[in-house]
Scaffold this motif. Structure first.
Motif, PDB file in Angstrom:
ATOM      1  N   VAL A   1       0.833  -1.205   0.000  1.00  0.00           N
ATOM      2  CA  VAL A   1       0.000   0.000   0.000  1.00  0.00           C
ATOM      3  C   VAL A   1       0.861   1.245   0.000  1.00  0.00           C
ATOM      4  O   VAL A   1       0.636   2.184  -0.789  1.00  0.00           O
ATOM      5  N   ALA A   2       1.874   1.289   0.860  1.00  0.00           N
ATOM      6  CA  ALA A   2       2.694   2.496   0.971  1.00  0.00           C
ATOM      7  C   ALA A   2       3.481   2.761  -0.300  1.00  0.00           C
ATOM      8  O   ALA A   2       3.516   3.897  -0.793  1.00  0.00           O
ATOM      9  N   THR A   3       4.130   1.733  -0.861  1.00  0.00           N
ATOM     10  CA  THR A   3       4.981   1.984  -2.024  1.00  0.00           C
ATOM     11  C   THR A   3       4.155   2.245  -3.277  1.00  0.00           C
ATOM     12  O   THR A   3       4.556   3.041  -4.125  1.00  0.00           O
ATOM     13  N   ARG A   4       2.996   1.615  -3.394  1.00  0.00           N
ATOM     14  CA  ARG A   4       2.192   1.873  -4.586  1.00  0.00           C
ATOM     15  C   ARG A   4       1.505   3.236  -4.506  1.00  0.00           C
ATOM     16  O   ARG A   4       1.352   3.928  -5.522  1.00  0.00           O
ATOM     17  N   ALA A   5       1.093   3.643  -3.307  1.00  0.00           N
ATOM     18  CA  ALA A   5       0.411   4.924  -3.154  1.00  0.00           C
ATOM     19  C   ALA A   5       1.371   6.099  -3.062  1.00  0.00           C
ATOM     20  O   ALA A   5       0.969   7.246  -3.266  1.00  0.00           O
ATOM     21  N   ALA A   6       2.644   5.851  -2.755  1.00  0.00           N
ATOM     22  CA  ALA A   6       3.594   6.927  -2.472  1.00  0.00           C
ATOM     23  C   ALA A   6       3.717   7.978  -3.569  1.00  0.00           C
ATOM     24  O   ALA A   6       3.923   9.162  -3.261  1.00  0.00           O
ATOM     25  N   PRO A   7       3.599   7.642  -4.869  1.00  0.00           N
ATOM     26  CA  PRO A   7       3.675   8.698  -5.879  1.00  0.00           C
ATOM     27  C   PRO A   7       2.596   9.766  -5.724  1.00  0.00           C
ATOM     28  O   PRO A   7       2.749  10.887  -6.229  1.00  0.00           O
ATOM     29  N   LEU A   8       1.505   9.452  -5.010  1.00  0.00           N
ATOM     30  CA  LEU A   8       0.429  10.412  -4.790  1.00  0.00           C
ATOM     31  C   LEU A   8       0.709  11.334  -3.605  1.00  0.00           C
ATOM     32  O   LEU A   8      -0.081  12.247  -3.335  1.00  0.00           O
ATOM     33  N   GLY A   9       1.837  11.123  -2.893  1.00  0.00           N
ATOM     34  CA  GLY A   9       2.088  11.852  -1.662  1.00  0.00           C
ATOM     35  C   GLY A   9       1.454  11.125  -0.494  1.00  0.00           C
ATOM     36  O   GLY A   9       1.095   9.947  -0.585  1.00  0.00           O
TER      37      GLY A   9
ATOM     38  N   PHE B   1      -9.825  -3.016   4.456  1.00  0.00           N
ATOM     39  CA  PHE B   1      -8.525  -3.669   4.261  1.00  0.00           C
ATOM     40  C   PHE B   1      -7.433  -2.611   4.159  1.00  0.00           C
ATOM     41  O   PHE B   1      -6.387  -2.711   4.810  1.00  0.00           O
ATOM     42  N   LEU B   2      -7.674  -1.584   3.354  1.00  0.00           N
ATOM     43  CA  LEU B   2      -6.685  -0.513   3.201  1.00  0.00           C
ATOM     44  C   LEU B   2      -6.534   0.289   4.483  1.00  0.00           C
ATOM     45  O   LEU B   2      -5.460   0.830   4.763  1.00  0.00           O
ATOM     46  N   ALA B   3      -7.603   0.367   5.277  1.00  0.00           N
ATOM     47  CA  ALA B   3      -7.562   1.144   6.521  1.00  0.00           C
ATOM     48  C   ALA B   3      -6.579   0.560   7.528  1.00  0.00           C
ATOM     49  O   ALA B   3      -6.168   1.256   8.468  1.00  0.00           O
ATOM     50  N   ARG B   4      -6.176  -0.688   7.340  1.00  0.00           N
ATOM     51  CA  ARG B   4      -5.172  -1.258   8.238  1.00  0.00           C
ATOM     52  C   ARG B   4      -3.821  -0.563   8.055  1.00  0.00           C
ATOM     53  O   ARG B   4      -2.977  -0.589   8.956  1.00  0.00           O
ATOM     54  N   SER B   5      -3.603   0.026   6.892  1.00  0.00           N
ATOM     55  CA  SER B   5      -2.340   0.697   6.602  1.00  0.00           C
ATOM     56  C   SER B   5      -2.463   2.214   6.562  1.00  0.00           C
ATOM     57  O   SER B   5      -1.501   2.925   6.868  1.00  0.00           O
ATOM     58  N   LEU B   6      -3.627   2.706   6.173  1.00  0.00           N
ATOM     59  CA  LEU B   6      -3.801   4.143   5.946  1.00  0.00           C
ATOM     60  C   LEU B   6      -4.738   4.769   6.961  1.00  0.00           C
ATOM     61  O   LEU B   6      -5.733   4.152   7.332  1.00  0.00           O
ATOM     62  N   PRO B   7      -4.443   5.998   7.385  1.00  0.00           N
ATOM     63  CA  PRO B   7      -3.285   6.828   7.011  1.00  0.00           C
ATOM     64  C   PRO B   7      -2.069   6.609   7.895  1.00  0.00           C
ATOM     65  O   PRO B   7      -1.063   7.288   7.746  1.00  0.00           O
ATOM     66  N   SER B   8      -2.140   5.617   8.825  1.00  0.00           N
ATOM     67  CA  SER B   8      -1.092   5.468   9.838  1.00  0.00           C
ATOM     68  C   SER B   8       0.277   5.161   9.244  1.00  0.00           C
ATOM     69  O   SER B   8       1.305   5.463   9.870  1.00  0.00           O
ATOM     70  N   VAL B   9       0.313   4.576   8.051  1.00  0.00           N
ATOM     71  CA  VAL B   9       1.610   4.213   7.479  1.00  0.00           C
ATOM     72  C   VAL B   9       2.499   5.423   7.269  1.00  0.00           C
ATOM     73  O   VAL B   9       3.729   5.339   7.359  1.00  0.00           O
ATOM     74  N   TRP B  10       1.895   6.585   7.038  1.00  0.00           N
ATOM     75  CA  TRP B  10       2.701   7.797   6.794  1.00  0.00           C
ATOM     76  C   TRP B  10       3.329   8.328   8.075  1.00  0.00           C
ATOM     77  O   TRP B  10       4.182   9.215   8.022  1.00  0.00           O
ATOM     78  N   GLU B  11       2.926   7.780   9.216  1.00  0.00           N
ATOM     79  CA  GLU B  11       3.608   8.114  10.464  1.00  0.00           C
ATOM     80  C   GLU B  11       4.886   7.299  10.624  1.00  0.00           C
ATOM     81  O   GLU B  11       5.772   7.664  11.396  1.00  0.00           O
ATOM     82  N   LYS B  12       4.985   6.203   9.879  1.00  0.00           N
ATOM     83  CA  LYS B  12       6.159   5.331   9.954  1.00  0.00           C
ATOM     84  C   LYS B  12       7.186   5.679   8.879  1.00  0.00           C
ATOM     85  O   LYS B  12       8.392   5.519   9.084  1.00  0.00           O
ATOM     86  N   VAL B  13       6.704   6.120   7.723  1.00  0.00           N
ATOM     87  CA  VAL B  13       7.609   6.385   6.601  1.00  0.00           C
ATOM     88  C   VAL B  13       6.999   7.483   5.734  1.00  0.00           C
ATOM     89  O   VAL B  13       5.784   7.518   5.515  1.00  0.00           O
TER      90      VAL B  13
END
Length: 272
Positions: free
Chosen positions: A41-49, A67-79
């Protein structure tokens, strides 16, 4: 298959090293992205900011929001998106080099020409990848082009599905009726049995499914969606250039399956 679809099969395989290889997983983990789907999720979405759940759900189209909510938006707190992009390229290049010591000679020139001749309007993931800096290193450039063109086609596919009133889940259900892919796809997109059954009912009501699977109308719709997706992914290459590109890239893609890219897999990559 049309030339554009043939090219997509090869480019999809080259792109997918970033999901399945140990080199990609190691790069993701080094960046703080632990777990397959968090990395995906993080690497595929990263081009969008630092995109939120609503935007990513819309552009990914076929994943359950929960399913995506397990990663978003919290993943941007990690990387940060920038670090995720760097990890994505690092892992992909390492994986390709492990299997393909040298990129095909003229492939990058032809792929760049294909990209330069495309319209990116209405293609958020494709355009976001296309405007990233073109790498100087040949293997990195090959993966970058494969990824941008892959997402360009994917955005077009989503546009066709939406225009035909087919949700992301319904697209999976239609595919399952043709190839029995439910057991692989459903848990890897986060849909529940109840949601799947509701989608089946909707497609039955539209006359696209019956007790035997796809109806004639369902088959016609699937064929139309694929042909329209092909038509929206045309490249400014001659027949001879398509053949040259295929001759260079298909042997490389075949080296990757199944050694680097498993088959079948949850992305749905066909064999090249």
């Amino acid at each position: 298959m049309t030339p554009s679809r043939e090219l997509w099969v090869v480019l999809e395989t080259l792109h997918d090293v970033t999901y399945f290889t140990p080199e990609a997983r190691a790069a993701n983990e080094s960046a703080g992205l632990r777990g397959f789907w968090r990395g995906y999720v993080a690497t595929r979405a990263a081009p969008l900011g630092a995109a939120g759940l609503g935007l990513v759900t819309a552009v990914f189209h076929n994943f359950a929001p929960s399913f995506l909510a397990r990663s978003l938006p919290s993943v941007w707190e990690k990387v940060s998106p920038e670090r995720a992009l760097a990890a994505r390229l690092e892992g992909a290049v390492a994986a390709l080099r492990a299997h393909l010591p040298e990129p095909p000679a003229r492939a990058n020139e032809l792929l760049r020409r294909a990209m330069d001749g495309l319209c990116w309007d209405g293609r958020p993931l494709g355009a976001a990848n296309a405007v990233l800096p073109w790498p100087d290193e040949p293997t990195a450039a090959l993966w970058h082009a494969a990824t941008a063109l892959r997402e360009h086609r994917g955005d077009g596919h989503v546009a066709v599905l939406v225009s035909e009133g087919v949700s992301g889940l319904e697209a999976h259900v239609l595919r399952d009726a043709a190839d029995g892919s439910r057991e692989l796809i459903m848990p890897n997109r986060g849909w529940t049995d109840e949601q799947w059954t509701d989608a089946e009912r909707n497609l039955w009501a539209r006359g696209l499914l019956d007790g035997g699977g796809l109806t004639d109308e369902g088959n016609r719709l699937r064929e139309h969606i694929e042909h329209r997706t092909d038509a929206l992914a045309t490249y400014d290459l001659t027949e001879a250039e398509f053949a040259e590109l295929d001759g260079q890239l298909r042997p490389a893609a075949r080296v990757l399956v199944p050694g680097a890219v498993p088959h079948p897999n949850p992305v749905g990559t066909p064999r090249p």
